[in-house]
Design an enzyme around this catalytic site. Structure first.
Site, mmCIF file in Angstrom:
data_model
loop_
_atom_site.group_PDB
_atom_site.id
_atom_site.type_symbol
_atom_site.label_atom_id
_atom_site.label_comp_id
_atom_site.label_asym_id
_atom_site.label_seq_id
_atom_site.Cartn_x
_atom_site.Cartn_y
_atom_site.Cartn_z
ATOM 1 N N HIS A 101 14.732 7.265 1.162
ATOM 2 C CA HIS A 101 14.964 5.213 1.182
ATOM 3 C C HIS A 101 14.128 5.276 1.337
ATOM 4 O O HIS A 101 12.686 5.015 0.508
ATOM 5 C CB HIS A 101 15.045 5.728 3.015
ATOM 6 C CG HIS A 101 16.010 4.375 3.078
ATOM 7 N ND1 HIS A 101 14.547 2.631 3.635
ATOM 8 C CD2 HIS A 101 16.968 4.246 4.254
ATOM 9 C CE1 HIS A 101 15.582 1.760 4.337
ATOM 10 N NE2 HIS A 101 16.762 2.949 4.088
ATOM 11 N N GLU A 150 22.114 1.561 -1.542
ATOM 12 C CA GLU A 150 21.361 0.420 -1.236
ATOM 13 C C GLU A 150 20.159 -0.697 -1.695
ATOM 14 O O GLU A 150 19.609 -0.602 -2.260
ATOM 15 C CB GLU A 150 20.053 0.729 0.761
ATOM 16 C CG GLU A 150 21.643 2.201 1.015
ATOM 17 C CD GLU A 150 20.233 2.046 2.533
ATOM 18 O OE1 GLU A 150 21.082 1.672 3.369
ATOM 19 O OE2 GLU A 150 19.522 2.325 2.521
HETATM 20 P P1 PGA Z 1 20.590 -2.464 7.399
HETATM 21 O O1 PGA Z 1 19.811 -0.745 6.993
HETATM 22 O O2 PGA Z 1 22.159 -1.526 8.048
HETATM 23 O O3 PGA Z 1 19.828 -2.383 8.499
HETATM 24 O O4 PGA Z 1 20.262 -3.402 6.426
HETATM 25 C C1 PGA Z 1 20.096 0.297 5.952
HETATM 26 C C2 PGA Z 1 19.518 1.243 5.692
HETATM 27 O O5 PGA Z 1 18.062 0.947 5.669
HETATM 28 O O6 PGA Z 1 19.776 2.096 5.985
#
Ligand code: PGA
Length: 224
Positions: A101, A150
């Site tokens: 992540h 992401e």
């Molecule tokens: P968020 O986080 O939905 O608050 O943007 C997603 C993540 O970090 O996996």
């Protein structure tokens, strides 16, 4: 199958977690459409609790078809590594582990090499790694089946990435046919259908909206 992953991060106390599970379970028990979507494998819900609450959450989430994941996993084998949680210890407790992540890459300086080790550990111990990448420059080790794209600016900001840009990234990554491609970054009930309607996104990694059991359930409902 569409994946819906709750990533609670480090944001709840035990009682808040228990409240979440109570609310979510009540909503789920009362909703045949979502229950059927889970039972028929149309929808794969994976809840990733804070580490100390994994077992409690697993025991409380009794509805069949719900899965538990870890938010992280050690790059080390089981051994003398104080404070680490190796994949072998998670085997039989979780089905999935989030790996790489962006918060771990930036706050804890995880490197591509370390992340590749984590993936190896997951595979050796029967966990399905969900590899998070921020873009094309992050390495995707061979054999990774689930990728969550992401973009850093979209995480926790309320500024979700436009669905067309997400699809452009998917094309650029040149993933194999059977790779499961997820999107994460400010996914909410107001924007999830912009991704789902494309039919090209296999699921979502949800942070902020997953902390509210009713909001997370609303996402499940929209995908059912
Ligand atoms: P968020 O986080 O939905 O608050 O943007 C997603 C993540 O970090 O996996």
């Amino acid at each position: 199958m569409i994946y819906l992953i709750a990533n609670w991060k480090a944001q709840q106390t035990l009682s808040q977690m228990q409240e979440w599970v109570d609310t979510f379970s009540t909503l789920l028990e009362a909703d045949e459409e979502v229950s059927n979507a889970i039972a028929s494998n149309k929808l794969q819900i994976i809840v990733c609790p804070e580490y100390p609450f994994i077992l409690a959450a697993k025991e409380m989430l009794t509805h069949s078809g719900l899965h538990i994941g870890a938010q992280n996993v050690s790059s080390k084998e089981m051994g003398k590594y104080t404070g680490e949680v190796p994949a072998e210890i998670l085997t039989d407790i979780v089905d999935y582990a989030i790996v790489g992540h962006s918060e771990r890459r930036s706050h804890f300086h995880e490197t591509d090499e370390e992340i590749a080790q984590k993936i190896i550990q997951c595979k050796q111990h029967s966990l399905n790694p969900v590899l998070c990448i921020r873009g094309e420059s992050d390495n995707i080790p061979d054999g990774v089946k689930i990728i969550a794209y992401e973009p850093v600016g979209a995480i926790g900001s309320g500024q979700n990435e436009d669905a067309n840009l997400v699809l452009e990234m998917k094309d650029k990554l040149k993933l194999s046919e059977d790779t499961i491609f997820l999107y994460g970054g400010s996914v909410s009930k107001d924007n999830i259908m912009s991704y789902a309607n494309s039919g090209k996104i296999d699921g979502y990694l949800v942070g902020t909206a997953s902390l509210d059991a009713s909001h997370f359930f609303a996402l499940a409902k929209l995908l059912s």
